[in-house]
Scaffold this motif. Structure first.
Motif, PDB file in Angstrom:
ATOM      1  N   LYS A 115      43.315 -28.072  55.101  1.00 47.76           N
ATOM      2  CA  LYS A 115      44.648 -28.158  54.515  1.00 47.76           C
ATOM      3  C   LYS A 115      45.683 -28.197  55.634  1.00 47.76           C
ATOM      4  O   LYS A 115      45.559 -27.484  56.624  1.00 47.76           O
ATOM      5  N   ASN A 152      36.901 -27.186  53.856  1.00 49.24           N
ATOM      6  CA  ASN A 152      38.039 -28.009  53.460  1.00 49.24           C
ATOM      7  C   ASN A 152      39.197 -27.819  54.433  1.00 49.24           C
ATOM      8  O   ASN A 152      39.446 -26.713  54.906  1.00 49.24           O
ATOM      9  N   GLU A 173      37.774 -22.792  53.943  1.00 44.12           N
ATOM     10  CA  GLU A 173      38.985 -23.554  54.244  1.00 44.12           C
ATOM     11  C   GLU A 173      39.545 -23.181  55.607  1.00 44.12           C
ATOM     12  O   GLU A 173      39.463 -22.040  56.039  1.00 44.12           O
TER      13      GLU A 173
END
Length: 286
Positions: free
Chosen positions: A4, A2, A204
């Motif tokens: 961010k 992911n 992440e």
């Protein structure tokens, strides 16, 4: 993995008002092993970023030819001739953070410096690898030690030499796999959208989206490496947040300067660091 986006709030999370009862030893001992006869400017720019970020005790180990220009440019720091192996080993032992590579020549001597650091760095130290240190690791197949915490700051070409991944292959999952293989704790992969990875977080990564072409100038990476080293030496938050904050601040200042300047010189970024840090603590909610 992911993605961010790094937001400005990371600055107030990391940058804190200093305690009234404190001294320079509370804000980190930073050793830079940088520069050479041909690339003394890189060492000066990296060191200036360390000092202007607020690090307490800063030493540059470099070619003796750089001593006079360095001390006239960064008078707050100390200088060490990096051919004095005994003194260099002593300085390594005393340091909280070591930055090696910015402005080193690709030579047998530089390689011996890198091996010396790898042999003497300890578990409780932080080691920032930049510039020529990265190229030598890749070209000479040098194993990265597990003892210190490793922060690597390559651009995409340097990461290709270290990891073996072509630029088109440098996707998040593959980048993370190479971090595991190479014993890298933190990776700051510089590009038009810089990515930051942490070994302890396989799910992440963070992306910086405030950079721009106004940063495409020599010395920009040296300044970023210095800023990261300076922040790591003095702020005791979790290390990934500190690295993100330093990287964000570097581009944030550059973007602000670009409103009135065609390019943003790395030395001007460093000069603006204390002012921006003061603004952060004055408006912080933390």
């Amino acid at each position: 993995m992911n993605k961010k986006i790094i937001e400005k709030e990371i600055l107030s999370k990391v940058i804190k008002k200093r305690k009234e009862e404190s001294n320079k030893t509370n804000y980190g001992r930073i050793l830079l092993i940088c520069g050479s006869q041909s690339f003394g400017g890189a060492a000066i720019m990296a060191s200036k970023a360390v000092v202007y970020s607020g690090a307490g005790l800063v030493t540059l180990a470099s070619d003796i030819i750089n001593r006079a220009p360095f001390l006239s440019s960064v008078s707050e720091a100390m200088f060490l001739d990096y051919t004095r192996t005994d003194k260099l080993i002593n300085s390594i032992a005393k340091s909280d953070v070591i930055l090696i590579g910015s402005g080193l020549e690709d030579s047998d001597f530089s390689f011996s410096l890198l091996k010396l650091v790898f042999q003497n760095a300890k578990t409780n130290q932080l080691l920032v690898l930049d510039g020529t240190a990265l190229s030598m690791i890749g070209k000479r197949n040098l194993n990265i030690p597990k003892k210190p915490t490793i922060i690597m700051t390559p651009h995409q070409g340097e990461w290709q030499r270290v990891s073996g991944l072509s630029i088109s292959e440098q996707v998040p999952v593959e980048n993370y796999k190479k971090m595991v293989d190479l014993n890298i704790d933190f990776l700051v992969l510089k590009s038009s959208a810089t990515e930051i990875y942490a070994l302890q977080n396989p799910r992440e990564y963070k992306e910086l989206n405030i950079g721009g072409p106004f940063q495409a100038i020599g010395g920009m990476g040296d300044t970023l490496a210095g800023l990261i080293a300076g922040f790591l030496g003095q702020f005791k938050n979790d290390q990934i947040s500190v690295i993100q904050a330093a990287t964000y601040l570097h581009s944030y200042i550059a973007r602000n300067l670009s409103q009135k300047q065609y390019v943003t010189l790395p030395t001007r970024i460093s000069e603006q660091i204390p002012t921006e840090m003061k603004k952060i603590i004055q408006t912080s909610k933390y």
